[in-house]
Design a protein around this motif. Structure first.
Motif, PDB file in Angstrom:
ATOM      1  N   ALA A  50       0.831  -1.209   0.000  1.00 39.42           N
ATOM      2  CA  ALA A  50       0.000   0.000   0.000  1.00 39.42           C
ATOM      3  C   ALA A  50       0.867   1.261   0.000  1.00 39.42           C
ATOM      4  O   ALA A  50       0.512   2.264  -0.624  1.00 39.42           O
ATOM      5  CB  ALA A  50      -0.940  -0.002   1.195  1.00 39.42           C
ATOM      6  N   GLU A  51       1.993   1.218   0.687  1.00 35.50           N
ATOM      7  CA  GLU A  51       2.899   2.369   0.703  1.00 35.50           C
ATOM      8  C   GLU A  51       3.564   2.551  -0.657  1.00 35.50           C
ATOM      9  O   GLU A  51       3.723   3.682  -1.141  1.00 35.50           O
ATOM     10  CB  GLU A  51       3.952   2.199   1.799  1.00 35.50           C
ATOM     11  CG  GLU A  51       3.358   2.256   3.194  1.00 35.50           C
ATOM     12  CD  GLU A  51       4.343   1.858   4.267  1.00 35.50           C
ATOM     13  OE1 GLU A  51       4.422   2.601   5.255  1.00 35.50           O
ATOM     14  OE2 GLU A  51       5.033   0.829   4.123  1.00 35.50           O
ATOM     15  N   VAL A  52       3.942   1.452  -1.280  1.00 39.17           N
ATOM     16  CA  VAL A  52       4.535   1.520  -2.615  1.00 39.17           C
ATOM     17  C   VAL A  52       3.516   2.116  -3.582  1.00 39.17           C
ATOM     18  O   VAL A  52       3.850   2.956  -4.421  1.00 39.17           O
ATOM     19  CB  VAL A  52       5.014   0.128  -3.096  1.00 39.17           C
ATOM     20  CG1 VAL A  52       5.461   0.167  -4.543  1.00 39.17           C
ATOM     21  CG2 VAL A  52       6.131  -0.389  -2.195  1.00 39.17           C
ATOM     22  N   ALA A  53       2.245   1.719  -3.451  1.00 39.99           N
ATOM     23  CA  ALA A  53       1.191   2.256  -4.316  1.00 39.99           C
ATOM     24  C   ALA A  53       1.061   3.766  -4.146  1.00 39.99           C
ATOM     25  O   ALA A  53       0.927   4.497  -5.133  1.00 39.99           O
ATOM     26  CB  ALA A  53      -0.142   1.565  -4.020  1.00 39.99           C
ATOM     27  N   ILE A  54       1.130   4.242  -2.916  1.00 36.18           N
ATOM     28  CA  ILE A  54       1.032   5.681  -2.654  1.00 36.18           C
ATOM     29  C   ILE A  54       2.205   6.418  -3.297  1.00 36.18           C
ATOM     30  O   ILE A  54       2.029   7.450  -3.950  1.00 36.18           O
ATOM     31  CB  ILE A  54       0.955   5.957  -1.135  1.00 36.18           C
ATOM     32  CG1 ILE A  54      -0.372   5.469  -0.576  1.00 36.18           C
ATOM     33  CG2 ILE A  54       1.154   7.447  -0.836  1.00 36.18           C
ATOM     34  CD1 ILE A  54      -0.428   5.410   0.949  1.00 36.18           C
ATOM     35  N   THR A  58       1.730   8.979  -6.431  1.00 41.64           N
ATOM     36  CA  THR A  58       2.182  10.367  -6.257  1.00 41.64           C
ATOM     37  C   THR A  58       3.218  10.729  -7.323  1.00 41.64           C
ATOM     38  O   THR A  58       3.171  11.822  -7.901  1.00 41.64           O
ATOM     39  CB  THR A  58       2.778  10.559  -4.847  1.00 41.64           C
ATOM     40  OG1 THR A  58       1.783  10.222  -3.888  1.00 41.64           O
ATOM     41  CG2 THR A  58       3.235  11.982  -4.624  1.00 41.64           C
ATOM     42  N   THR A  59       4.122   9.820  -7.591  1.00 41.50           N
ATOM     43  CA  THR A  59       5.150  10.050  -8.620  1.00 41.50           C
ATOM     44  C   THR A  59       4.510  10.280  -9.980  1.00 41.50           C
ATOM     45  O   THR A  59       4.881  11.205 -10.697  1.00 41.50           O
ATOM     46  CB  THR A  59       6.124   8.858  -8.686  1.00 41.50           C
ATOM     47  OG1 THR A  59       6.742   8.697  -7.412  1.00 41.50           O
ATOM     48  CG2 THR A  59       7.184   9.057  -9.751  1.00 41.50           C
ATOM     49  N   LEU A  60       3.543   9.457 -10.333  1.00 42.79           N
ATOM     50  CA  LEU A  60       2.868   9.609 -11.623  1.00 42.79           C
ATOM     51  C   LEU A  60       2.107  10.931 -11.709  1.00 42.79           C
ATOM     52  O   LEU A  60       2.116  11.599 -12.746  1.00 42.79           O
ATOM     53  CB  LEU A  60       1.916   8.438 -11.876  1.00 42.79           C
ATOM     54  CG  LEU A  60       2.564   7.122 -12.280  1.00 42.79           C
ATOM     55  CD1 LEU A  60       1.540   6.001 -12.312  1.00 42.79           C
ATOM     56  CD2 LEU A  60       3.257   7.255 -13.628  1.00 42.79           C
ATOM     57  N   LYS A  61       1.442  11.291 -10.617  1.00 41.35           N
ATOM     58  CA  LYS A  61       0.672  12.545 -10.623  1.00 41.35           C
ATOM     59  C   LYS A  61       1.580  13.764 -10.730  1.00 41.35           C
ATOM     60  O   LYS A  61       1.251  14.722 -11.416  1.00 41.35           O
ATOM     61  CB  LYS A  61      -0.200  12.638  -9.371  1.00 41.35           C
ATOM     62  CG  LYS A  61      -1.399  11.728  -9.428  1.00 41.35           C
ATOM     63  CD  LYS A  61      -2.212  11.795  -8.151  1.00 41.35           C
ATOM     64  CE  LYS A  61      -3.399  10.842  -8.235  1.00 41.35           C
ATOM     65  NZ  LYS A  61      -4.077  10.714  -6.950  1.00 41.35           N
ATOM     66  N   ARG A  62       2.712  13.721 -10.050  1.00 42.33           N
ATOM     67  CA  ARG A  62       3.626  14.872 -10.055  1.00 42.33           C
ATOM     68  C   ARG A  62       4.408  15.006 -11.351  1.00 42.33           C
ATOM     69  O   ARG A  62       4.555  16.089 -11.890  1.00 42.33           O
ATOM     70  CB  ARG A  62       4.604  14.783  -8.884  1.00 42.33           C
ATOM     71  CG  ARG A  62       3.980  15.114  -7.569  1.00 42.33           C
ATOM     72  CD  ARG A  62       5.025  15.173  -6.487  1.00 42.33           C
ATOM     73  NE  ARG A  62       4.400  15.416  -5.200  1.00 42.33           N
ATOM     74  CZ  ARG A  62       4.963  15.138  -4.057  1.00 42.33           C
ATOM     75  NH1 ARG A  62       6.176  14.619  -4.012  1.00 42.33           N
ATOM     76  NH2 ARG A  62       4.337  15.385  -2.926  1.00 42.33           N
ATOM     77  N   ALA A  63       4.946  13.892 -11.819  1.00 45.43           N
ATOM     78  CA  ALA A  63       5.841  13.956 -12.980  1.00 45.43           C
ATOM     79  C   ALA A  63       5.140  13.615 -14.289  1.00 45.43           C
ATOM     80  O   ALA A  63       5.573  14.043 -15.346  1.00 45.43           O
ATOM     81  CB  ALA A  63       7.032  13.041 -12.760  1.00 45.43           C
TER      82      ALA A  63
END
Length: 158
Positions: A50-54, A58-63
């Motif tokens: 679940a932490e890896v998913a977060i 987040t990485t996909l949304k930001r970059a």
């Protein structure tokens, strides 16, 4: 020309290799089954699916499209989303707090907690079978381990 003689004999057996927990010089070697993870992992935090998913989300949304390996990140995100036990960031944080309290008490180690969580283990017998170090800790105390697993499972998202 010299001819080699062949025989039907099996070649001599080689000397037995050292056990996975020992090196030839007798010094301890990494062995996850004994929680000997080596210096590199001494103070490392073991992530839950679940932490890896977060992190990946987040990485996909930001970059977004600026990333070189978007496809690989999306594939990994899809994978961890299938196997995560907690659906929301607040659920993960609550479960982490609970697990952290138990780790401070010495009930369970960081690596064991990640194994339990990432494998979705909710049964003490299964936990002790899959995670050898729990056998030593909870021998004749399966009910304590089951209670811990039940408390953790209450934090799982539906």
């Amino acid at each position: 020309a010299e001819r080699r003689r062949t025989t039907s004999k099996e070649p001599d057996a080689s000397p037995p290799s050292p056990s996975p927990a020992k090196k030839m010089d007798g010094k301890d070697q990494e062995d996850a089954a004994q929680l000997k993870l080596g210096e590199d992992f001494k103070d490392a935090r073991c992530l839950w699916n679940a932490e890896v998913a977060i992190i990946l989300d987040t990485t996909l949304k930001r970059a977004g499209n600026k990333l070189r390996n978007v496809g690989m990140i999306e594939e990994t995100l899809n994978y961890v989303n299938k196997f995560k036990n907690f659906r929301t960031k607040s659920d993960v944080q609550e479960a982490r707090r609970f697990a952290g309290e138990e780790m401070k008490k010495g009930v369970i180690e960081e690596f064991e907690m990640a194994e339990i969580n990432n494998c979705g283990i909710i049964n003490a017998e299964e936990a002790m079978e899959l995670i050898p170090t729990l056998n030593d800790k909870f021998s004749n105390r399966e009910d304590e381990l089951q209670s811990f697993l039940d408390d953790l499972a209450e934090k799982f998202s539906d």
